[in-house]
Write an enzyme that holds these catalytic residues in place. Structure first.
Site, PDB file in Angstrom:
ATOM      1  N   CYS A 275      36.095 -62.693 -58.937  1.00 60.45           N
ATOM      2  CA  CYS A 275      36.455 -64.106 -58.710  1.00 60.45           C
ATOM      3  C   CYS A 275      37.855 -64.453 -59.207  1.00 60.45           C
ATOM      4  O   CYS A 275      38.409 -65.468 -58.799  1.00 60.45           O
ATOM      5  CB  CYS A 275      35.445 -65.021 -59.383  1.00 60.45           C
ATOM      6  SG  CYS A 275      33.777 -64.668 -58.873  1.00 60.45           S
TER       7      CYS A 275
ATOM      8  N   HIS B 292      37.784 -72.271 -60.835  1.00 58.31           N
ATOM      9  CA  HIS B 292      36.883 -71.465 -60.005  1.00 58.31           C
ATOM     10  C   HIS B 292      35.575 -72.223 -59.845  1.00 58.31           C
ATOM     11  O   HIS B 292      35.060 -72.816 -60.790  1.00 58.31           O
ATOM     12  CB  HIS B 292      36.647 -70.111 -60.679  1.00 58.31           C
ATOM     13  CG  HIS B 292      35.605 -69.290 -59.994  1.00 58.31           C
ATOM     14  ND1 HIS B 292      35.640 -69.033 -58.644  1.00 58.31           N
ATOM     15  CD2 HIS B 292      34.492 -68.676 -60.463  1.00 58.31           C
ATOM     16  CE1 HIS B 292      34.594 -68.294 -58.318  1.00 58.31           C
ATOM     17  NE2 HIS B 292      33.873 -68.066 -59.406  1.00 58.31           N
TER      18      HIS B 292
ATOM     19  N   ASN C 230      29.607 -70.588 -54.475  1.00 59.06           N
ATOM     20  CA  ASN C 230      30.608 -69.712 -55.079  1.00 59.06           C
ATOM     21  C   ASN C 230      31.088 -68.685 -54.043  1.00 59.06           C
ATOM     22  O   ASN C 230      30.343 -67.800 -53.653  1.00 59.06           O
ATOM     23  CB  ASN C 230      29.955 -69.017 -56.285  1.00 59.06           C
ATOM     24  CG  ASN C 230      30.901 -68.094 -57.024  1.00 59.06           C
ATOM     25  OD1 ASN C 230      31.996 -67.786 -56.544  1.00 59.06           O
ATOM     26  ND2 ASN C 230      30.486 -67.647 -58.189  1.00 59.06           N
TER      27      ASN C 230
HETATM   28  N1  ACO Z   1      14.854 -71.578 -57.965  1.00 62.07           N
HETATM   29  C1  ACO Z   1      13.870 -71.909 -58.822  1.00 62.07           C
HETATM   30  N2  ACO Z   1      13.732 -71.338 -60.027  1.00 62.07           N
HETATM   31  C2  ACO Z   1      14.630 -70.393 -60.367  1.00 62.07           C
HETATM   32  C3  ACO Z   1      15.666 -69.993 -59.512  1.00 62.07           C
HETATM   33  C4  ACO Z   1      15.763 -70.628 -58.275  1.00 62.07           C
HETATM   34  N3  ACO Z   1      16.741 -70.342 -57.374  1.00 62.07           N
HETATM   35  N4  ACO Z   1      16.382 -69.043 -60.134  1.00 62.07           N
HETATM   36  C5  ACO Z   1      15.826 -68.854 -61.321  1.00 62.07           C
HETATM   37  N5  ACO Z   1      14.763 -69.657 -61.476  1.00 62.07           N
HETATM   38  C6  ACO Z   1      13.858 -69.773 -62.612  1.00 62.07           C
HETATM   39  C7  ACO Z   1      13.849 -68.540 -63.463  1.00 62.07           C
HETATM   40  O1  ACO Z   1      12.933 -67.591 -62.928  1.00 62.07           O
HETATM   41  C8  ACO Z   1      13.369 -69.084 -64.797  1.00 62.07           C
HETATM   42  O2  ACO Z   1      11.980 -69.252 -64.733  1.00 62.07           O
HETATM   43  P1  ACO Z   1      11.080 -68.891 -66.035  1.00 62.07           P
HETATM   44  O3  ACO Z   1      11.573 -69.799 -67.117  1.00 62.07           O
HETATM   45  O4  ACO Z   1       9.701 -69.187 -65.548  1.00 62.07           O
HETATM   46  O5  ACO Z   1      11.364 -67.446 -66.294  1.00 62.07           O
HETATM   47  C9  ACO Z   1      14.005 -70.486 -64.835  1.00 62.07           C
HETATM   48  O6  ACO Z   1      14.349 -70.807 -63.474  1.00 62.07           O
HETATM   49  C10 ACO Z   1      15.225 -70.566 -65.714  1.00 62.07           C
HETATM   50  O7  ACO Z   1      16.090 -69.475 -65.374  1.00 62.07           O
HETATM   51  P2  ACO Z   1      17.456 -69.286 -66.105  1.00 62.07           P
HETATM   52  O8  ACO Z   1      18.129 -68.074 -65.562  1.00 62.07           O
HETATM   53  O9  ACO Z   1      17.265 -69.334 -67.593  1.00 62.07           O
HETATM   54  O10 ACO Z   1      18.205 -70.603 -65.644  1.00 62.07           O
HETATM   55  P3  ACO Z   1      19.588 -71.150 -66.107  1.00 62.07           P
HETATM   56  O11 ACO Z   1      19.432 -72.517 -66.582  1.00 62.07           O
HETATM   57  O12 ACO Z   1      20.321 -70.172 -66.978  1.00 62.07           O
HETATM   58  O13 ACO Z   1      20.377 -71.230 -64.717  1.00 62.07           O
HETATM   59  C11 ACO Z   1      21.955 -70.019 -63.398  1.00 62.07           C
HETATM   60  C12 ACO Z   1      20.542 -70.050 -63.956  1.00 62.07           C
HETATM   61  C13 ACO Z   1      22.150 -71.213 -62.527  1.00 62.07           C
HETATM   62  C14 ACO Z   1      22.112 -68.748 -62.586  1.00 62.07           C
HETATM   63  C15 ACO Z   1      22.957 -70.064 -64.569  1.00 62.07           C
HETATM   64  O14 ACO Z   1      22.613 -69.102 -65.537  1.00 62.07           O
HETATM   65  C16 ACO Z   1      24.350 -69.805 -64.102  1.00 62.07           C
HETATM   66  O15 ACO Z   1      24.914 -70.568 -63.352  1.00 62.07           O
HETATM   67  N6  ACO Z   1      24.961 -68.735 -64.597  1.00 62.07           N
HETATM   68  C17 ACO Z   1      26.318 -68.401 -64.188  1.00 62.07           C
HETATM   69  C18 ACO Z   1      26.230 -67.714 -62.883  1.00 62.07           C
HETATM   70  C19 ACO Z   1      27.548 -67.668 -62.214  1.00 62.07           C
HETATM   71  O16 ACO Z   1      28.198 -68.666 -62.058  1.00 62.07           O
HETATM   72  N7  ACO Z   1      27.913 -66.468 -61.780  1.00 62.07           N
HETATM   73  C20 ACO Z   1      29.065 -66.267 -61.064  1.00 62.07           C
HETATM   74  C21 ACO Z   1      30.269 -66.352 -61.977  1.00 62.07           C
HETATM   75  S1  ACO Z   1      31.302 -65.039 -61.728  1.00 62.07           S
HETATM   76  C22 ACO Z   1      31.588 -65.075 -60.128  1.00 62.07           C
HETATM   77  O17 ACO Z   1      31.941 -66.108 -59.632  1.00 62.07           O
HETATM   78  C23 ACO Z   1      31.284 -63.857 -59.352  1.00 62.07           C
END
Ligand code: ACO
Length: 331
Positions: free
Chosen positions: A117, A258, A288
Site C-alpha cells: 500500500c 491511505h 482499500n
Molecule cells: N463480518 C462479520 N463478522 C466478522 C467479519 C465480517 N466481515 N470479520 C470478522 N468478523 C468477526 C470475527 O470473526 C470476530 O468474531 P469472534 O469475536 O466471534 O471471534 C469479530 O468479528 C471481531 O473480529 P476482530 O478481527 O477482532 O475485529 P476488529 O474489530 O479487529 O476488526 C478489522 C477487524 C476490521 C479487519 C480490523 O482489525 C482492521 O481494520 N484491521 C486493519 C486491516 C487493514 O486495514 N489492513 C490493510 C492495511 S495494509 C494494506 O492496506 C494492504
C-alpha cells in the site's frame, strides 16, 4: 538550515475505477457478514470489483491516459514509467511493460515496484530520483491494483476490506519555485512480514494442488496487529515528515491518508493534529485499493477543488511488509 526547495512536482493526475459497484449487502448474500458490521468496523460501504478479463494493466493504462491528457502530453513523451502494484497481471514481465505497450510509451523505460500500500509514495520518490539524476524530463507513476483477485473470498475478515482501481500521476521537474515534493519519509520493517502476506505461490512454495487446497496463495492478515501498527506507523511518519519540512499541522490544507479503515484514518489525523474536515476520505466508496488509494483520492480532491495552486497536502501510507511513509506536496 531551511528545508530544501522541491525539485519535482506532480503536474497532473488521473484515475480509473471499474464500473461494477458491490455493496456490503451484496457481500452479505454470499458471506456470513452484514452491512452493519463492515460499516461500523471499517467505514466501507461499497467497493468496485473488476471483471475477470480486467487486470492491473487494463486499469492502470486508463488512469495513465487521463493523467497524460491533463498534462497535455503524449505517451511518447514519457521517459520513466513506474508501476506500483501488489497484483501484477503475471509474474513475468512486469505490468509496467504491459502498460508501456498498451499506452504506446515507446521512449520510456518501465518497471514495477512492489511496496504494497505504500508503493505510490515509494514510486514518487523513485521518479524524483530518476528525474533529478537526469534520466529524462517526464515520469509517469501508475498505481494499479486488482486486490479482489488475491483475497480469500472464504475469509470474511479480509475480503470485505478490499477493492480494485488505479491512479496515476505525471511527475516533472518543478517549474514553479516552491511547488512540488516538499518532504518525504519512508520506512519498512520486515520483522512483521507475516502479519499481512500471501505465504505461497512464489518460488519458495510454488503453486500446487496442495497450496490450492490450503488457500495459502491468497492474502492472510492478522487484522488487529495490522490495525495497531498502521496507526502507530502512519502517525510516526506524519510527524516525521512535518519535522523534515519544518511545518506544523496548521500548514496543511488537506491530508490524504491511505484509505484502509476510517478508524485508522481518524486515529492518524488525531495524532497529526489535523481535524477530520481537512482529511480526504473515499474509502466508504472504494474500500482499500492498496497503493491506488492515494493517487485516486488525490485526483478526486483536485477535481473537487480541494487541492489547487498553493495547496499544501500531507499524505501518509501503510501496508504489507510492513512498509510505511509520508510526504508533503505543495501544488
Ligand atoms: N463480518 C462479520 N463478522 C466478522 C467479519 C465480517 N466481515 N470479520 C470478522 N468478523 C468477526 C470475527 O470473526 C470476530 O468474531 P469472534 O469475536 O466471534 O471471534 C469479530 O468479528 C471481531 O473480529 P476482530 O478481527 O477482532 O475485529 P476488529 O474489530 O479487529 O476488526 C478489522 C477487524 C476490521 C479487519 C480490523 O482489525 C482492521 O481494520 N484491521 C486493519 C486491516 C487493514 O486495514 N489492513 C490493510 C492495511 S495494509 C494494506 O492496506 C494492504
Amino acid at each position: 538550515m531551511a528545508a530544501p526547495l522541491p525539485r519535482v512536482e506532480i503536474a497532473a493526475t488521473g484515475r480509473h475505477l471499474p464500473d461494477n459497484i458491490v455493496t456490503n449487502d451484496d457481500l452479505a448474500l454470499r458471506l456470513d457478514t452484514s452491512d452493519e458490521w463492515i460499516r461500523t468496523r471499517t467505514g466501507i460501504v461499497t467497493r468496485r470489483i473488476a471483471d475477470d478479463e480486467t487486470g492491473a494493466a487494463a486499469m492502470g493504462v486508463e488512469a495513465a491516459r487521463a493523467a497524460l491528457a491533463e498534462a497535455g502530453l503524449d505517451a511518447s513523451d514519457v521517459d520513466v514509467l513506474i508501476v506500483s502494484t501488489a497484483t501484477p497481471d503475471r509474474w513475468l514481465p512486469s505490468t509496467a511493460c504491459d502498460i508501456q505497450e498498451l499506452l504506446g510509451a515507446d521512449g520510456a523505460f518501465a518497471f514495477d515496484l512492489h511496496a504494497a500500500c505504500s508503493g505510490f509514495l515509494y514510486a514518487l520518490t523513485m521518479a524524483e530520483g530518476f528525474l533529478v539524476a537526469g534520466h529524462g524530463d517526464v515520469a509517469l507513476v501508475v498505481a494499479a491494483e486488482k486486490m479482489t483477485g488475491i483475497v480469500d473470498w472464504e475469509d470474511r475478515a479480509t475480503c470485505v476490506l478490499f477493492g480494485d482501481g488505479a491512479g496515476a500521476a505525471v511527475v516533472r521537474r518543478s517549474e514553479h519555485p516552491g511547488r512540488g515534493i516538499v518532504a518525504s519519509y519512508h520506512r519498512s520493517d520486515g520483522s512483521m512480514a507475516d502479519l499481512l502476506c500471501r505465504p505461497s505461490g512464489g518460488v519458495r512454495e510454488p503453486m500446487s494442488a496442495d497450496v490450492l487446497v490450503r488457500r495459502t496463495h491468497l492474502v492472510q492478515m492478522e487484522g488487529r496487529e495490522v490495525f495497531k501498527n498502521a496507526v502507530r506507523s502512519m502517525s510516526e511518519a506524519a510527524g516525521r515528515v512535518l519535522e523534515i519540512a519544518e511545518m506544523g499541522a496548521d500548514d496543511i490544507d488537506l491530508m490524504i491518508p491511505h484509505q484502509a479503515n476510517v478508524r485508522i484514518v481518524e486515529a492518524t489525523a488525531r495524532y497529526a493534529g489535523i481535524d477530520m474536515d481537512r482529511v480526504y476520505v473515499n474509502l466508504d466508496r472504494y474500500g482499500n485499493m492498496s497503493s491506488a488509494t492515494i493517487p485516486v483520492a488525490l485526483d478526486e480532491a483536485r477535481e473537487q477543488g480541494l487541492v489547487g495552486p498553493g495547496s499544501t497536502v500531507l499524505t501518509a501510507a501503510f501496508g504489507a511488509g510492513l512498509t510505511w511513509g509520508a510526504m508533503i506536496w505543495r501544488f
